[in-house]
Enzyme design. Structure first.
Site, PDB file in Angstrom:
ATOM      1  N   PRO A 106       0.811  -1.275   0.077  1.00 22.62           N
ATOM      2  CA  PRO A 106       0.012   0.103  -0.031  1.00 22.62           C
ATOM      3  C   PRO A 106       0.857   1.381  -0.170  1.00 22.62           C
ATOM      4  O   PRO A 106       1.506   1.477   0.737  1.00 22.62           O
ATOM      5  CB  PRO A 106      -0.869  -0.110   1.224  1.00 22.62           C
ATOM      6  CG  PRO A 106      -0.513  -1.323   1.693  1.00 22.62           C
ATOM      7  CD  PRO A 106       0.664  -1.907   1.100  1.00 22.62           C
ATOM      8  N   GLU A 107       0.856   2.044  -0.989  1.00 16.16           N
ATOM      9  CA  GLU A 107       1.405   3.396  -0.961  1.00 16.16           C
ATOM     10  C   GLU A 107      -0.029   4.223  -1.050  1.00 16.16           C
ATOM     11  O   GLU A 107      -1.115   3.891  -0.688  1.00 16.16           O
ATOM     12  CB  GLU A 107       2.194   3.746  -2.298  1.00 16.16           C
ATOM     13  CG  GLU A 107       3.369   2.799  -2.329  1.00 16.16           C
ATOM     14  CD  GLU A 107       4.218   3.291  -3.576  1.00 16.16           C
ATOM     15  OE1 GLU A 107       4.173   4.496  -3.746  1.00 16.16           O
ATOM     16  OE2 GLU A 107       4.857   2.339  -3.835  1.00 16.16           O
TER      17      GLU A 107
ATOM     18  N   HIS B  43      -2.889 -14.530  10.572  1.00 15.97           N
ATOM     19  CA  HIS B  43      -2.314 -13.105  10.500  1.00 15.97           C
ATOM     20  C   HIS B  43      -3.398 -12.081  11.063  1.00 15.97           C
ATOM     21  O   HIS B  43      -2.910 -10.840  10.816  1.00 15.97           O
ATOM     22  CB  HIS B  43      -1.904 -13.072   9.165  1.00 15.97           C
ATOM     23  CG  HIS B  43      -0.942 -13.948   8.937  1.00 15.97           C
ATOM     24  ND1 HIS B  43       0.430 -13.997   9.302  1.00 15.97           N
ATOM     25  CD2 HIS B  43      -0.642 -14.872   7.864  1.00 15.97           C
ATOM     26  CE1 HIS B  43       1.144 -15.064   8.965  1.00 15.97           C
ATOM     27  NE2 HIS B  43       0.444 -15.657   7.777  1.00 15.97           N
TER      28      HIS B  43
ATOM     29  N   ARG C 110       3.309  -9.620   7.511  1.00 13.97           N
ATOM     30  CA  ARG C 110       4.507  -9.365   8.030  1.00 13.97           C
ATOM     31  C   ARG C 110       4.470  -8.447   9.353  1.00 13.97           C
ATOM     32  O   ARG C 110       5.733  -8.254   9.909  1.00 13.97           O
ATOM     33  CB  ARG C 110       5.029  -8.204   7.025  1.00 13.97           C
ATOM     34  CG  ARG C 110       5.193  -9.019   5.755  1.00 13.97           C
ATOM     35  CD  ARG C 110       6.540  -9.473   5.802  1.00 13.97           C
ATOM     36  NE  ARG C 110       7.161  -9.810   4.525  1.00 13.97           N
ATOM     37  CZ  ARG C 110       6.735 -10.905   3.753  1.00 13.97           C
ATOM     38  NH1 ARG C 110       5.658 -11.709   4.207  1.00 13.97           N
ATOM     39  NH2 ARG C 110       7.124 -11.216   2.438  1.00 13.97           N
TER      40      ARG C 110
END
Length: 298
Positions: A24-25, A114, A133
């Site tokens: 995601p930017e 997650h 992550r």
DNA sequence: AGTGCGACCCGAACGC
DNA sequence: TGCGTTCGGGTCGCAC
């Protein structure tokens, strides 16, 4: 925004779709913001469960869980790549980093591997934060502290801010001997540019990523500003279009790049001049460019 | 103040 | 096949 006439064959879109290539930017964060808002506006957070403490600051976690109880989500804003959930007495900041996602579930759904944070809402829906992550961060800050809190206070201009002009960049870049590729990623100057779009912005601007920031001339600075807006506008537009095809239970998704000009195109041909795209490590980050279209000046 | 770099993470991709 | 290693993303914190 319309690309220059001689660039009509150049793709500046970033397709938003399902896939594992998720980073995601700013454009994705903006898409996520809009999508979440349609589901979450005026919903009350009854409680919050946390399965991985480091998403928050550990020492504040107990207090945060207590303070977020019975707060209503009045609005969702964005600053740079931060999502800002505007509550009654607090603002909840959420940074997705590379792979953070929000999902809608119910309490009957098993908590998966997650899924690290669960917000229990007042309509029997759970908003869950999933992050493979575990890089994402959240902070609950008092409303009056939002503007000055450490997470937002040093952020630079949004790409569309009218104060973002060549004179501003010239001042910010004047002591920066780092390559422009590295400096574009500095969120204290312009917010929202990540590794992928930095490469794309420099390609459209015909600037070599190794060029020292302080050596850029006024025209080059103008081009960076212009192309930053073009690239990000287009990506937001594409994201907003594609996300509608998603099942309504998913608030968020990843982004898959399949028609970038240079990023991830090592050894492929430049779309303008057919020269082979090269990859260099700049500031520890993979950087892709056309050595002919993006000649080094000095 | 600017610079350089490890740390944080773990799945995918790669090497053997 | 399986196991070990490397890589990558954004940002922070620390040493220089």
């Amino acid at each position: 925004m319309v690309p220059e006439k001689n660039n009509t064959n150049i793709k500046i879109s970033a397709i938003l779709t399902k896939g594992s290539d998720i980073m995601p930017e700013l454009p994705e964060v903006e898409t996520v913001r809009k999508t979440l808002l349609t589901k979450l506006k005026n919903r009350k957070i009854l409680s919050m469960d946390v399965y991985y403490d480091n998403i928050f600051e550990k020492e504040n976690l107990a207090k945060t869980k207590k303070n977020i109880k019975n707060q209503t989500i009045n609005d969702i804003k964005r600053r740079g790549k931060w999502l800002i959930f505007e509550l009654d007495d607090y603002d909840l900041l959420s940074h997705l980093r590379m792979e953070g996602k929000y999902l809608y579930r119910t309490k009957n759904d098993v908590i998966k591997k997650h899924e690290h944070v669960v917000f229990n809402l007042d309509n029997n829906i759970q908003l869950r934060y999933q992050d493979v992550r575990k890089f994402g961060k959240m902070h609950l800050v008092k409303k009056e502290d939002l503007k000055t809190c450490e997470y937002l206070k040093d952020l630079g201009y949004e790409p569309w801010d009218k104060n973002l002009n060549p004179a501003y960049l010239k001042e910010k870049y004047k002591n920066r001997s780092h390559p422009i590729k590295t400096v574009l990623l500095d969120q204290s100057i312009i917010v929202g540019i990540g590794n992928i779009y930095a490469d794309e912005i420099l390609f459209l601007s015909k600037i070599n990523p190794w060029e020292k920031a302080k050596n850029l001339n006024e025209t080059q600075l103008e081009n960076i500003i212009k192309n930053t807006k073009i690239v990000l506008d287009k990506a937001i537009k594409e994201g907003g279009t594609t996300i509608r095809s998603y099942t309504s239970s998913e608030g968020v998704t990843g982004r898959f790049q399949n028609d970038l000009n240079v990023h991830k195109r090592e050894n492929e041909k430049c779309r303008i001049c057919q020269t082979i795209i090269v990859r260099d490590k700049i500031g520890g980050r993979s950087s892709y460019y056309c050595p002919k279209c993006q000649k080094l000046n000095n």
